[in-house]
Design a protein around this motif. Structure first.
Motif, PDB file in Angstrom:
ATOM      1  N   SER A 122       4.318   9.798  -9.757  1.00  0.00           N
ATOM      2  CA  SER A 122       3.621  10.035 -11.029  1.00  0.00           C
ATOM      3  C   SER A 122       3.023  11.442 -11.076  1.00  0.00           C
ATOM      4  O   SER A 122       3.136  12.147 -12.080  1.00  0.00           O
ATOM      5  CB  SER A 122       2.530   8.981 -11.200  1.00  0.00           C
ATOM      6  N   ALA A 123       2.375  11.846  -9.971  1.00  0.00           N
ATOM      7  CA  ALA A 123       1.741  13.173  -9.927  1.00  0.00           C
ATOM      8  C   ALA A 123       2.785  14.287 -10.039  1.00  0.00           C
ATOM      9  O   ALA A 123       2.570  15.276 -10.749  1.00  0.00           O
ATOM     10  CB  ALA A 123       0.959  13.318  -8.624  1.00  0.00           C
ATOM     11  N   ARG A 161       0.844  -1.214   0.000  1.00  0.00           N
ATOM     12  CA  ARG A 161       0.000   0.000   0.000  1.00  0.00           C
ATOM     13  C   ARG A 161       0.875   1.258   0.000  1.00  0.00           C
ATOM     14  O   ARG A 161       0.587   2.228  -0.707  1.00  0.00           O
ATOM     15  CB  ARG A 161      -0.923   0.014   1.227  1.00  0.00           C
ATOM     16  N   GLY A 184       4.206   5.516  -5.499  1.00  0.00           N
ATOM     17  CA  GLY A 184       4.171   5.543  -6.968  1.00  0.00           C
ATOM     18  C   GLY A 184       3.234   6.625  -7.492  1.00  0.00           C
ATOM     19  O   GLY A 184       3.557   7.314  -8.460  1.00  0.00           O
ATOM     20  N   ARG A 185       2.094   6.768  -6.819  1.00  0.00           N
ATOM     21  CA  ARG A 185       1.156   7.817  -7.236  1.00  0.00           C
ATOM     22  C   ARG A 185       1.743   9.208  -7.034  1.00  0.00           C
ATOM     23  O   ARG A 185       1.560  10.106  -7.862  1.00  0.00           O
ATOM     24  CB  ARG A 185      -0.157   7.678  -6.456  1.00  0.00           C
ATOM     25  N   ASP A 186       2.459   9.383  -5.905  1.00  0.00           N
ATOM     26  CA  ASP A 186       3.097  10.681  -5.642  1.00  0.00           C
ATOM     27  C   ASP A 186       4.139  11.005  -6.710  1.00  0.00           C
ATOM     28  O   ASP A 186       4.208  12.134  -7.213  1.00  0.00           O
ATOM     29  CB  ASP A 186       3.775  10.668  -4.264  1.00  0.00           C
ATOM     30  N   ILE A 228       2.307   1.747  -3.457  1.00  0.00           N
ATOM     31  CA  ILE A 228       1.302   2.299  -4.386  1.00  0.00           C
ATOM     32  C   ILE A 228       1.166   3.801  -4.159  1.00  0.00           C
ATOM     33  O   ILE A 228       1.142   4.594  -5.104  1.00  0.00           O
ATOM     34  CB  ILE A 228      -0.052   1.581  -4.216  1.00  0.00           C
ATOM     35  N   GLY A 229       1.098   4.201  -2.875  1.00  0.00           N
ATOM     36  CA  GLY A 229       0.992   5.627  -2.552  1.00  0.00           C
ATOM     37  C   GLY A 229       2.197   6.413  -3.036  1.00  0.00           C
ATOM     38  O   GLY A 229       2.063   7.511  -3.595  1.00  0.00           O
TER      39      GLY A 229
END
Length: 496
Positions: free
Chosen positions: A136-137, A126, A132-134, A129-130
């Protein structure tokens, strides 16, 4: 909050997007096992804590149970009811009766650690994933102040923290944990030979004054050119690397139980020059003879034997010039991840570049020293940074350096836990040689030179956790080697 029965990644019905990986049943059954048999907690406490639970109610149940067990009090559905009956999340799950249902679904004790490991691994997923999203953003948001190279370094730092600690951020910790850590450190020092809390430098008197090199400390080693800063740093690096022993520490983790793995950023000298210095000390062959190849057969044999003995030394050298502080931190993290890292040495501070150009040199040095201190805390290792002194030392009659002599001294002095100065009075006295015609002055000069020959001082100008003062060392210029100075009362016993 309705009960969710899910393993791995499930679909969220209302949002139509993938939920984070979790396993509610595993959390329920592990909590039930703890509530029916408190001894299970000791087996799984090193694997998970409340932050690894996906369901926040489960996290609170675990936290309360752990606190009671730590006090040798019973943690059962009945005893936990008083602490959690007003919890709004628990009320949604059916109130205190949910605790009894947890106990009813308990797993057998032998499977508890496997369930705990599964919950831990899902929490890491988890967090990944968090993260990776950061990443990417941030990458999608094109901004002038956010360079791609900086984003890579930031991402690597965040991944390193996650890999090391198993969590994306530690946050606050209780005073109880801090006190326990302090007691464990004192116990380790008490049981260790010589009573050192930190890593031994191999120099007895310096160790006594510093208590060894302490984790998370930034130590500044400063001096004028030709005083022997690099020599002392390479001596300490060699002493630590050659005594490296790996084993099980008192806290149960694997790592260095003697000496350590050393990383050496040599921004001034090449790796070959640095290796020649270390070989000169180990083989007792003058470094200028090594450079010229001017060695007797016996000296060359000693040189080769020393090189073979040092092959296995965990001493890693990076001689990339003008490294930015962000790159230096990234390389240190990589070294720790791949080979381990117990001590980091930077030669020298003024040759490190700031991540971004500043309006003044003082601000640049401030960013570098803060960066080095951050590395020490993040990697939990001592960082030894060498530093140049300003020329104002030369204009004084007493050439002994002091804190105000540090170049851009404000930030260096403020951020460092320890500031040490290398001083060899012999170097200055040698340049005061009187003319041959003045026999009286010449005799006095020779007497002074004899007294000062082979002696050096390390002046501790600041120490956040200990005394300041002067440590006397021996210095053999031919081998660029610092050593322990024999005291007058030791001469007969031959102790060094």
């Amino acid at each position: 909050m309705s009960e969710i029965r899910a393993i791995g990644i499930s679909r969220s019905d209302d949002e139509g997007v993938e939920a984070l990986p979790h396993n509610i049943e595993a959390e329920q059954q592990l909590l039930g096992a703890i509530l029916t048999n408190n001894d299970i907690y000791d087996r799984i406490a090193s694997v998970i804590d409340e932050r690894h639970f996906f369901d926040p109610v489960h996290a609170r149940i675990y936290e309360v149970a752990a606190a009671r067990i730590a006090k040798n009090a019973l943690a059962s559905p009945v005893t936990l009811k008083a602490f959690l009956e007003d919890d709004p999340g628990l009320k949604e799950l059916g109130g205190p009766s949910y605790l009894a249902r947890l106990a009813g679904s308990a797993i057998s004790s032998f499977a508890a650690r496997d369930y705990a490991q599964m919950i831990h691994d899902l929490a890491i997923r988890r967090a990944l994933i968090g993260l990776g999203r950061d990443i990417s953003a941030k990458a999608a948001r094109v901004a002038v102040e956010s360079e791609p190279k900086e984003q890579i370094v930031e991402a690597e730092q965040a991944l390193y923290k996650l890999g090391e600690a198993g969590q994306s951020g530690q946050g606050f910790q209780s005073f109880l944990k801090a006190v326990t850590d302090a007691v464990n450190m004192a116990n380790a020092a008490y049981q260790r030979d010589g009573g050192l809390a930190g890593i031994s430098t191999g120099l007895v008197d310096l160790d006594k004054k510093l208590g060894g090199l302490h984790k998370s400390d930034l130590l500044i080693l400063a001096g004028r050119p030709s005083m022997g800063k690099t020599s002392l740093a390479t001596n300490i690096a060699f002493n630590i690397a050659k005594t490296y022993r790996r084993g099980r520490r008192p806290d149960g983790s694997e790592g260095a139980v003697g000496g350590g793995v050393v990383g050496f950023f040599s921004l001034e000298m090449s790796a070959e020059q640095l290796a020649a210095r270390i070989l000169s000390e180990a083989a007792e062959v003058p470094s200028e003879q090594i450079r010229r190849g001017d060695m007797t057969e016996g000296e060359f044999r000693r040189f080769v034997e020393a090189a073979k003995a040092l092959e296995a030394c965990p001493l890693f050298i990076d001689d990339t010039p003008a490294l930015p502080i962000s790159q230096l931190a990234a390389r240190a993290r990589r070294l720790k991840r791949e080979h381990g890292l117990d001590v980091l040495i930077v030669d020298y501070l003024q040759l490190v570049r700031p991540a971004t150009a500043k309006d003044s040199r003082v601000n640049e040095v401030s960013e570098i020293t803060q960066g080095l201190k951050a590395i020490a805390k993040e990697l939990d290792i001592p960082v030894v940074a060498l530093s140049q002194l300003s020329r104002q030392v030369e204009s004084r009659e007493d050439k002994r350096p002091q804190l105000s002599d540090l170049r851009e001294s404000g930030s260096i002095e403020q951020d460092a836990d320890v500031v040490m100065f290398v001083f060899r009075e012999e170097y200055y006295k040698e340049r005061e040689k009187p003319g041959d015609h003045d026999l009286e002055a010449m005799a006095k000069w020779q007497e002074e030179m004899e007294r000062l020959h082979g002696r050096a001082e390390v002046i501790i100008g600041k120490q956040r956790h200990g005394p300041i003062g002067t440590v006397e060392l021996s210095f053999e210029g031919r081998f660029t080697r610092f050593g322990n100075l024999a005291k007058a009362w030791q001469q007969g016993a031959g102790e060094f």
